[in-house]
Structures are given as C-alpha cells and as structure tokens.
Design an enzyme around this catalytic site. Structure first.
Site, short mmCIF file in Angstrom:
data_model
loop_
_atom_site.label_atom_id
_atom_site.label_comp_id
_atom_site.label_asym_id
_atom_site.label_seq_id
_atom_site.Cartn_x
_atom_site.Cartn_y
_atom_site.Cartn_z
CE LYS A 211 -3.50 2.41 2.67
NZ LYS A 211 -4.43 2.34 3.80
CE LYS A 264 -5.85 2.01 -0.44
NZ LYS A 264 -6.30 2.04 0.93
C1 PBG Z 1 -7.19 3.39 5.45
C2 PBG Z 1 -7.53 3.32 4.02
C3 PBG Z 1 -7.34 4.29 3.01
C4 PBG Z 1 -7.96 3.79 1.87
C5 PBG Z 1 -8.45 2.52 2.19
N1 PBG Z 1 -8.17 2.23 3.52
C6 PBG Z 1 -6.80 5.66 3.04
C7 PBG Z 1 -5.49 6.03 3.54
O1 PBG Z 1 -4.56 5.24 3.65
O2 PBG Z 1 -5.39 7.21 3.86
C8 PBG Z 1 -8.05 4.51 0.56
C9 PBG Z 1 -9.07 4.00 -0.39
C10 PBG Z 1 -9.39 4.92 -1.50
O3 PBG Z 1 -8.78 5.98 -1.70
O4 PBG Z 1 -10.34 4.59 -2.22
N2 PBG Z 1 -5.94 3.15 5.85
#
Ligand code: PBG
Length: 338
Positions: A211, A264
């Site tokens: 991520k 992601k």
């Molecule tokens: C939480 C999380 C995030 C997303 C999914 N789970 C945001 C972040 O890390 O700030 C983002 C999903 C999206 O942008 O559609 N940790």
C-alpha cells in the site's frame, strides 16, 4: 508478403471475442461501502460521485440490488460515532461495522463480507496507528524528515494489539475476511494469532500488502474524515519510487499468514500487480482507489465516455494480473457487463 491472418480475422467481432485474452466479470469486482449510524440515511459523498454514506437499512436494500447484478463480495468501512486517541470505537462489539456485518450476514449468507481493519477513521488524529507525542501542526507541502521531528512517532507494536482486537470483533460479527490496511509491521501475524486463538481459524486475511503513500486517496479521506491532522503517512505506507520493496512487503505478509495480498492503488501500480502475480503463486487483489475513480468521473462528465474508460481501466488491472478488483464502479460495471 507474410500475412497477419488473425489481424484480418479480427474484423469480425465474434472472432475478436474468441481471441480476447482477458475477461472481466461482475464476480471479479468487490464493492466498497461506507456505513453510518441512523435510519433511512443515503447521503451522497461529495468527493465520490454516486457513492453514499448508507445506514444499515439502506445498505441492505442496496446489496439486494447489486447481488442481482452478479456482485458477490463487498468491503465495509465504518463511519464511527466518536473518535479518540486510540480509536477504541473500532473494536466496539456494537460498533457500526460490527452491527452492519451481522445484519448483512443474516440476510445474505453467501455474500462475501470483507471488513477494513485500520484506525485512521477512528482516531482523533487521523493516523492509522497509536501515536506517542502530540504532533506539531501540519504544514501542507513541507516535506518532513521523520515523524519524530514532527513531535510524534507511530507506536507500531502497541497498534498491533488493537488491530488484532478489531479483527476479532469483525470475525465475531460474521466477516468472512478481514483486510488490514494500517501498514503496521507484523499486522498480519498479530491478527492471525488473535483469530486462531479465539477459534476463528476459518476467517481469511486479505492483506493490504503493498500500500503506497499515494496522492490518490483524497476523496476517500474526505468521505471518512480520515486524513492525518499532522504529519503524513510516509513513515508507514510505501514510497512510490519503489517496487522491489513492494515484493518484500508482500513476501512478509504471505509468510505471516495472508491468504490474499493486495496492491493499492492500482492504476499507477500495474507493474507491481504484474510482478506480484509473477513472483508469488497467491491470489492478488488490486484496489482501484477513490482518486482514480473521481478523476475519470471528472474527465468524462457529460461526454458519455465513462463506461468505456472505466471498462478499459478495470480490464487493464485484470490484464496486469489482478484476480479481483476493489472498485467504486462495481455496481455500474456489473450492469454494463451483463
Ligand atoms: C485506510 C484506508 C485508506 C484507503 C483505504 N483504507 C486511506 C489512507 O490510507 O489514507 C483509501 C481508499 C481509496 O482511496 O479509495 N488506511
């Protein structure tokens, strides 16, 4: 002159279909939902066109509709009643995600319910972990050397215990898979141990393994009011300059017990999806995130090109190697694909 026969045959669309290599099906799509307290609530989220905050009753009605279109899995995010320093509402047995999961499983036994396991929307400071220190005010655009210099550090190991507690509360409510997204070191192992110890050996883990600290999460953070109030997520999420590191992160998560690994965002990270699928013989999910979705919505406005753009993007994510895709287009795309 050698003739490229297949190319000529492709003038016929039936033959084009025969020889097409990638198939996108509604059942490949995971639909994210933002569930909120209340009754009869269907409040459109400004930053995410055609996505709403839904109360449980409305959510159940929505699911009935999308199931008919062939959607078979959803990902739940909760909008909590209250936030505090340690995000305690996230593991409340009567929390919004826990209640929603129970209600959904009662009505839709076969639907795969995946729950997000993170702290950012439950903490008053908006970080994905427990912090030590107060933090200095966030100045946009200033690159900080480390989180320590900003007056706080993320307490990775303390966070692990809380993440395991959250995951357990989701499993007790009936979730099929939990999806840890906090990017804390050791989170998969800690959650796995917590689940096993409590008799939830059959509950799976879909790990947000690679991520990235991405600029494409903006609309989502607005939807959940989950942006960090100081600092940023660069000390725990990945640097977008790296890809070898992503493979190491994925490898660790698999060793720790992840059943499915996730990359992601998706669109700027097709190379990571490809490498992950090539290297590890495990299911790979991709998260087509909020900014990627909103960007296309803005670009296609009124031009009637959204369907073509969205299907091209989703197909390319699958072509790169993703087995399934989390996407805000899931409902619409399932309609287009039928
Ligand atoms: C939480 C999380 C995030 C997303 C999914 N789970 C945001 C972040 O890390 O700030 C983002 C999903 C999206 O942008 O559609 N940790």
């Amino acid at each position: 002159m050698p003739v490229n026969r297949l190319r000529r045959l492709r003038r016929n669309s039936a033959i084009r279909d025969w020889v097409s290599e990638t198939v996108l099906r509604p059942k490949d799509l995971i639909l994210p939902y933002f569930v909120i307290d209340g009754k009869g609530v269907d409040r459109p989220i400004k930053s995410l066109p055609e996505v709403s905050h839904l109360s449980i009753d409305k959510l159940l009605k929505e699911i009935a509709k999308v199931e008919k279109r062939g959607i078979r899995s959803i990902l739940l995010f909760g909008v909590p009643k209250k936030k505090d320093k340690i995000g305690s509402e996230a593991y409340n047995k009567d929390g919004i995600v826990q209640r929603a999961t129970k209600a959904i499983k009662k009505e839709f036994e076969d639907l795969v319910v995946i729950t997000d396991v993170c702290l950012c929307s439950y903490t008053s400071h908006g970080h994905c972990g427990i912090i030590k220190g107060q933090g200095t005010p966030y100045h946009k655009g200033t690159e900080q050397a480390s989180d320590k210099r900003q007056g706080y550090i993320i307490d990775n190991d303390k966070t692990l215990k809380i993440l395991a507690k959250i995951a357990l509360s989701h499993a007790e409510a009936g979730a099929d898979l939990v999806a840890p997204s906090a990017m804390m070191d050791g989170q998969v192992m800690s959650i796995r141990e917590g689940l096993d110890k409590n008799g939830f050996k059959d509950i799976g883990i879909m790990a947000y393994a690679a991520k990235y600290a991405s600029n494409f999460y903006g609309p989502f953070r607005e939807a959940l009011d989950s942006g960090p109030h100081f600092g940023d997520r660069k000390t725990y999420q990945m640097d977008f300059r790296n890809s070898d590191q992503a493979l190491r992160e994925i490898g660790h998560d698999i060793e720790e017990g992840a059943d499915i690994v996730m990359v992601k965002p998706a669109l700027s990270y097709l190379d990571i999806i490809y490498r992950a699928k090539e290297k590890f013989n495990v299911p790979v999910a991709a998260y087509n995130v909020s900014g990627e979705y909103a960007m296309v919505k803005a670009y296609s406005q009124g031009q009637g090109i959204e369907k073509e753009l969205a299907l091209e993007i989703l197909t390319s994510i699958k072509r790169a190697g993703a087995d399934f895709i989390i996407t805000y287009w899931a409902k619409e795309a399932a309609g287009w694909l039928n």
